[in-house]
Design a protein around this motif. Sequence first.
Motif, PDB file in Angstrom:
ATOM      1  N   ARG A  58     -31.354 -44.233  -8.993  1.00 40.72           N
ATOM      2  CA  ARG A  58     -31.218 -44.419  -7.553  1.00 40.72           C
ATOM      3  C   ARG A  58     -32.158 -45.512  -7.044  1.00 40.72           C
ATOM      4  NH1 ARG A  58     -30.380 -38.572  -4.712  1.00 40.72           N
ATOM      5  NH2 ARG A  58     -29.912 -39.997  -2.988  1.00 40.72           N
ATOM      6  N   GLY A  59     -33.347 -45.585  -7.651  1.00 41.03           N
ATOM      7  CA  GLY A  59     -34.267 -46.657  -7.277  1.00 41.03           C
ATOM      8  C   GLY A  59     -33.720 -48.018  -7.638  1.00 41.03           C
ATOM      9  N   SER A  60     -33.060 -48.124  -8.802  1.00 35.50           N
ATOM     10  CA  SER A  60     -32.475 -49.401  -9.234  1.00 35.50           C
ATOM     11  C   SER A  60     -31.385 -49.855  -8.278  1.00 35.50           C
ATOM     12  CB  SER A  60     -31.905 -49.266 -10.652  1.00 35.50           C
ATOM     13  OG  SER A  60     -32.937 -49.007 -11.592  1.00 35.50           O
ATOM     14  N   ALA A  61     -30.598 -48.901  -7.784  1.00 37.92           N
ATOM     15  CA  ALA A  61     -29.540 -49.248  -6.831  1.00 37.92           C
ATOM     16  C   ALA A  61     -30.125 -49.823  -5.546  1.00 37.92           C
ATOM     17  CB  ALA A  61     -28.687 -48.014  -6.528  1.00 37.92           C
ATOM     18  N   VAL A  62     -31.220 -49.216  -5.066  1.00 34.51           N
ATOM     19  CA  VAL A  62     -31.865 -49.712  -3.846  1.00 34.51           C
ATOM     20  C   VAL A  62     -32.500 -51.082  -4.090  1.00 34.51           C
ATOM     21  CG1 VAL A  62     -33.706 -49.290  -2.180  1.00 34.51           C
ATOM     22  CG2 VAL A  62     -32.284 -47.401  -2.950  1.00 34.51           C
ATOM     23  N   VAL A  63     -33.144 -51.238  -5.246  1.00 36.04           N
ATOM     24  CA  VAL A  63     -33.790 -52.514  -5.569  1.00 36.04           C
ATOM     25  C   VAL A  63     -32.748 -53.626  -5.681  1.00 36.04           C
ATOM     26  CG1 VAL A  63     -35.066 -53.756  -7.345  1.00 36.04           C
ATOM     27  CG2 VAL A  63     -35.798 -51.476  -6.659  1.00 36.04           C
ATOM     28  N   THR A  64     -31.569 -53.308  -6.213  1.00 34.86           N
ATOM     29  CA  THR A  64     -30.500 -54.296  -6.280  1.00 34.86           C
ATOM     30  C   THR A  64     -30.116 -54.764  -4.881  1.00 34.86           C
ATOM     31  OG1 THR A  64     -29.637 -53.336  -8.331  1.00 34.86           O
ATOM     32  CG2 THR A  64     -28.144 -54.725  -7.067  1.00 34.86           C
ATOM     33  N   ARG A  65     -30.035 -53.807  -3.944  1.00 35.75           N
ATOM     34  CA  ARG A  65     -29.741 -54.191  -2.561  1.00 35.75           C
ATOM     35  C   ARG A  65     -30.873 -55.038  -1.981  1.00 35.75           C
ATOM     36  NH1 ARG A  65     -27.927 -48.754  -2.212  1.00 35.75           N
ATOM     37  NH2 ARG A  65     -29.751 -48.115  -1.002  1.00 35.75           N
ATOM     38  N   LEU A 155     -38.979 -55.407  -5.745  1.00 32.57           N
ATOM     39  CA  LEU A 155     -37.928 -55.553  -6.749  1.00 32.57           C
ATOM     40  C   LEU A 155     -38.137 -54.623  -7.945  1.00 32.57           C
ATOM     41  CD1 LEU A 155     -37.607 -59.448  -6.756  1.00 32.57           C
ATOM     42  CD2 LEU A 155     -36.111 -57.799  -5.626  1.00 32.57           C
ATOM     43  N   GLY A 156     -38.878 -53.541  -7.753  1.00 35.16           N
ATOM     44  CA  GLY A 156     -39.109 -52.581  -8.830  1.00 35.16           C
ATOM     45  C   GLY A 156     -38.924 -51.167  -8.333  1.00 35.16           C
ATOM     46  N   GLU A 220     -31.390 -63.718  -9.081  1.00 36.45           N
ATOM     47  CA  GLU A 220     -30.148 -63.495  -9.831  1.00 36.45           C
ATOM     48  C   GLU A 220     -30.445 -62.847 -11.182  1.00 36.45           C
ATOM     49  OE1 GLU A 220     -26.319 -66.062 -11.556  1.00 36.45           O
ATOM     50  OE2 GLU A 220     -27.779 -67.006 -10.235  1.00 36.45           O
ATOM     51  N   VAL A 221     -31.517 -63.305 -11.828  1.00 39.55           N
ATOM     52  CA  VAL A 221     -31.927 -62.687 -13.096  1.00 39.55           C
ATOM     53  C   VAL A 221     -32.357 -61.243 -12.864  1.00 39.55           C
ATOM     54  CG1 VAL A 221     -33.643 -62.772 -14.947  1.00 39.55           C
ATOM     55  CG2 VAL A 221     -32.609 -64.891 -14.116  1.00 39.55           C
ATOM     56  N   VAL A 222     -33.073 -61.001 -11.772  1.00 36.54           N
ATOM     57  CA  VAL A 222     -33.502 -59.640 -11.437  1.00 36.54           C
ATOM     58  C   VAL A 222     -32.301 -58.722 -11.287  1.00 36.54           C
ATOM     59  CG1 VAL A 222     -34.556 -58.218  -9.641  1.00 36.54           C
ATOM     60  CG2 VAL A 222     -35.691 -60.309 -10.377  1.00 36.54           C
ATOM     61  N   VAL A 223     -31.289 -59.165 -10.556  1.00 38.51           N
ATOM     62  CA  VAL A 223     -30.091 -58.347 -10.335  1.00 38.51           C
ATOM     63  C   VAL A 223     -29.383 -58.061 -11.652  1.00 38.51           C
ATOM     64  CG1 VAL A 223     -27.793 -58.321  -9.294  1.00 38.51           C
ATOM     65  CG2 VAL A 223     -29.765 -59.081  -7.955  1.00 38.51           C
ATOM     66  N   ASN A 224     -29.249 -59.083 -12.495  1.00 37.25           N
ATOM     67  CA  ASN A 224     -28.584 -58.878 -13.791  1.00 37.25           C
ATOM     68  C   ASN A 224     -29.339 -57.861 -14.640  1.00 37.25           C
ATOM     69  OD1 ASN A 224     -26.625 -60.770 -13.138  1.00 37.25           O
ATOM     70  ND2 ASN A 224     -27.668 -62.459 -14.157  1.00 37.25           N
ATOM     71  N   ASN A 225     -30.663 -57.965 -14.648  1.00 35.69           N
ATOM     72  CA  ASN A 225     -31.472 -57.022 -15.418  1.00 35.69           C
ATOM     73  C   ASN A 225     -31.362 -55.608 -14.862  1.00 35.69           C
ATOM     74  OD1 ASN A 225     -33.689 -56.334 -17.385  1.00 35.69           O
ATOM     75  ND2 ASN A 225     -34.762 -55.909 -15.478  1.00 35.69           N
ATOM     76  N   LEU A 226     -31.350 -55.495 -13.542  1.00 37.10           N
ATOM     77  CA  LEU A 226     -31.236 -54.177 -12.908  1.00 37.10           C
ATOM     78  C   LEU A 226     -29.897 -53.523 -13.224  1.00 37.10           C
ATOM     79  CD1 LEU A 226     -32.845 -54.876  -9.424  1.00 37.10           C
ATOM     80  CD2 LEU A 226     -33.690 -53.275 -11.142  1.00 37.10           C
ATOM     81  N   MET A 227     -28.836 -54.315 -13.263  1.00 30.29           N
ATOM     82  CA  MET A 227     -27.518 -53.771 -13.581  1.00 30.29           C
ATOM     83  C   MET A 227     -27.486 -53.205 -14.991  1.00 30.29           C
ATOM     84  SD  MET A 227     -25.070 -56.639 -11.762  1.00 30.29           S
ATOM     85  CE  MET A 227     -23.562 -55.890 -12.386  1.00 30.29           C
ATOM     86  N   VAL A 228     -28.086 -53.934 -15.934  1.00 28.95           N
ATOM     87  CA  VAL A 228     -28.151 -53.455 -17.312  1.00 28.95           C
ATOM     88  C   VAL A 228     -29.019 -52.197 -17.397  1.00 28.95           C
ATOM     89  CG1 VAL A 228     -28.930 -54.006 -19.643  1.00 28.95           C
ATOM     90  CG2 VAL A 228     -27.744 -55.732 -18.298  1.00 28.95           C
ATOM     91  N   GLU A 230     -29.730 -50.027 -15.004  1.00 29.53           N
ATOM     92  CA  GLU A 230     -29.077 -48.893 -14.340  1.00 29.53           C
ATOM     93  C   GLU A 230     -27.977 -48.307 -15.212  1.00 29.53           C
ATOM     94  OE1 GLU A 230     -26.744 -47.852 -10.143  1.00 29.53           O
ATOM     95  OE2 GLU A 230     -27.579 -49.851 -10.493  1.00 29.53           O
ATOM     96  N   SER A 231     -27.198 -49.179 -15.863  1.00 27.63           N
ATOM     97  CA  SER A 231     -26.113 -48.712 -16.727  1.00 27.63           C
ATOM     98  C   SER A 231     -26.652 -47.914 -17.911  1.00 27.63           C
ATOM     99  CB  SER A 231     -25.301 -49.915 -17.224  1.00 27.63           C
ATOM    100  OG  SER A 231     -24.291 -49.507 -18.119  1.00 27.63           O
ATOM    101  N   ASN A 232     -27.687 -48.440 -18.552  1.00 25.78           N
ATOM    102  CA  ASN A 232     -28.254 -47.751 -19.717  1.00 25.78           C
ATOM    103  C   ASN A 232     -28.940 -46.449 -19.327  1.00 25.78           C
ATOM    104  OD1 ASN A 232     -27.383 -49.775 -21.465  1.00 25.78           O
ATOM    105  ND2 ASN A 232     -29.288 -50.921 -21.325  1.00 25.78           N
ATOM    106  N   THR A 233     -29.601 -46.441 -18.177  1.00 31.85           N
ATOM    107  CA  THR A 233     -30.257 -45.219 -17.722  1.00 31.85           C
ATOM    108  C   THR A 233     -29.241 -44.154 -17.358  1.00 31.85           C
ATOM    109  OG1 THR A 233     -32.070 -46.578 -16.846  1.00 31.85           O
ATOM    110  CG2 THR A 233     -31.979 -44.284 -16.130  1.00 31.85           C
ATOM    111  N   GLN A 234     -28.129 -44.558 -16.755  1.00 29.22           N
ATOM    112  CA  GLN A 234     -27.067 -43.604 -16.441  1.00 29.22           C
ATOM    113  C   GLN A 234     -26.491 -43.001 -17.712  1.00 29.22           C
ATOM    114  OE1 GLN A 234     -24.309 -45.805 -13.974  1.00 29.22           O
ATOM    115  NE2 GLN A 234     -25.145 -44.932 -12.101  1.00 29.22           N
ATOM    116  N   ALA A 235     -26.354 -43.830 -18.755  1.00 30.73           N
ATOM    117  CA  ALA A 235     -25.847 -43.324 -20.028  1.00 30.73           C
ATOM    118  C   ALA A 235     -26.802 -42.295 -20.622  1.00 30.73           C
ATOM    119  CB  ALA A 235     -25.637 -44.484 -21.006  1.00 30.73           C
TER     120      ALA A 235
END
Length: 282
Positions: A58-65, A155-156, A220-228, A230-235
């Motif tokens: 949930r924190g990653s989703a907010v940081v992405t925003r 951004l964290g 842009e790099v921050v967002v890409n890293n956050l997406m990865v 968030e995906s791995n943490t959800q898994a």
Amino acid sequence: MARINHNIPALVSQQSLSVSDRSLRNAMTQLSTGLRINRAADDPTNLSVSEQLRQVIRGSAVVTRNAHDATSLLQIAEGALDEVTNILQRMRELAVQSANGVWTSNDRNYMDVEYQSLKEELDRIAYQTQYNSMQILNDETTSFGSLGGPSVIHLGVNNSIGVDTINVSIQSVTLDALGLETSGIADLNSVYLAVDELDDALFSVSSNRATLGALMNRLEVVVNNLMVQESNTQAAESTIRDTDFARMTTEMVRYQILNEASTAMLAQANSLPKSILGLFDQ
């Protein structure tokens, strides 16, 4: 040996029925919710781990925003600086043109009219460019990064200064900040000074734009890293908390059979003491 005060087979059947019934209810709960852990008692240790992973998700989703919002601000600032650059380039053209000896004083005055008009528009852009009611191209107290200081972009998912945050500064482009407040091209002495002032102003604005461009690329790099992340943490969280439907469906069928068998055996065990009544008929 027949007894009536203590029906041991019935007690055993009751215990078996209670266990199978509890297991069946748990299996049905997991299948209906899709979650292996529905309450703390299901798995206290993994519940704690799962909740920590949810914090990260949930924190990653907010940081992405946060990163997207910061990028929007920087894009607005860069777009305005692009127009400021065009204005400065036109002002320099007029200054170089005015430096030519073929023009009269009246001609230079006409050129200076456009020059001063461009100065006013440059200053207006510096004070009018806003994001979320914050001025972003001057150092007023209501501006982004008030009084020339940096603003913090979070951004964290935690709160470590310098690790979860970056500082963003956008340099002011007002006439005063660019050294153009008294600049003019109405006479030759002013023209030569104006060219040097405009060169310095163009260098300052170009440096400002380069800084903003680097920050946008970084975000842009921050967002890409956050997406990865968030995906791995959800898994990982899914592995801990979600129901394995294939296994749990098999378990539910097993518990249903045990429940029905225990119910039938309890009925049989409860009927055993009745056989003692047959002794009185003999």
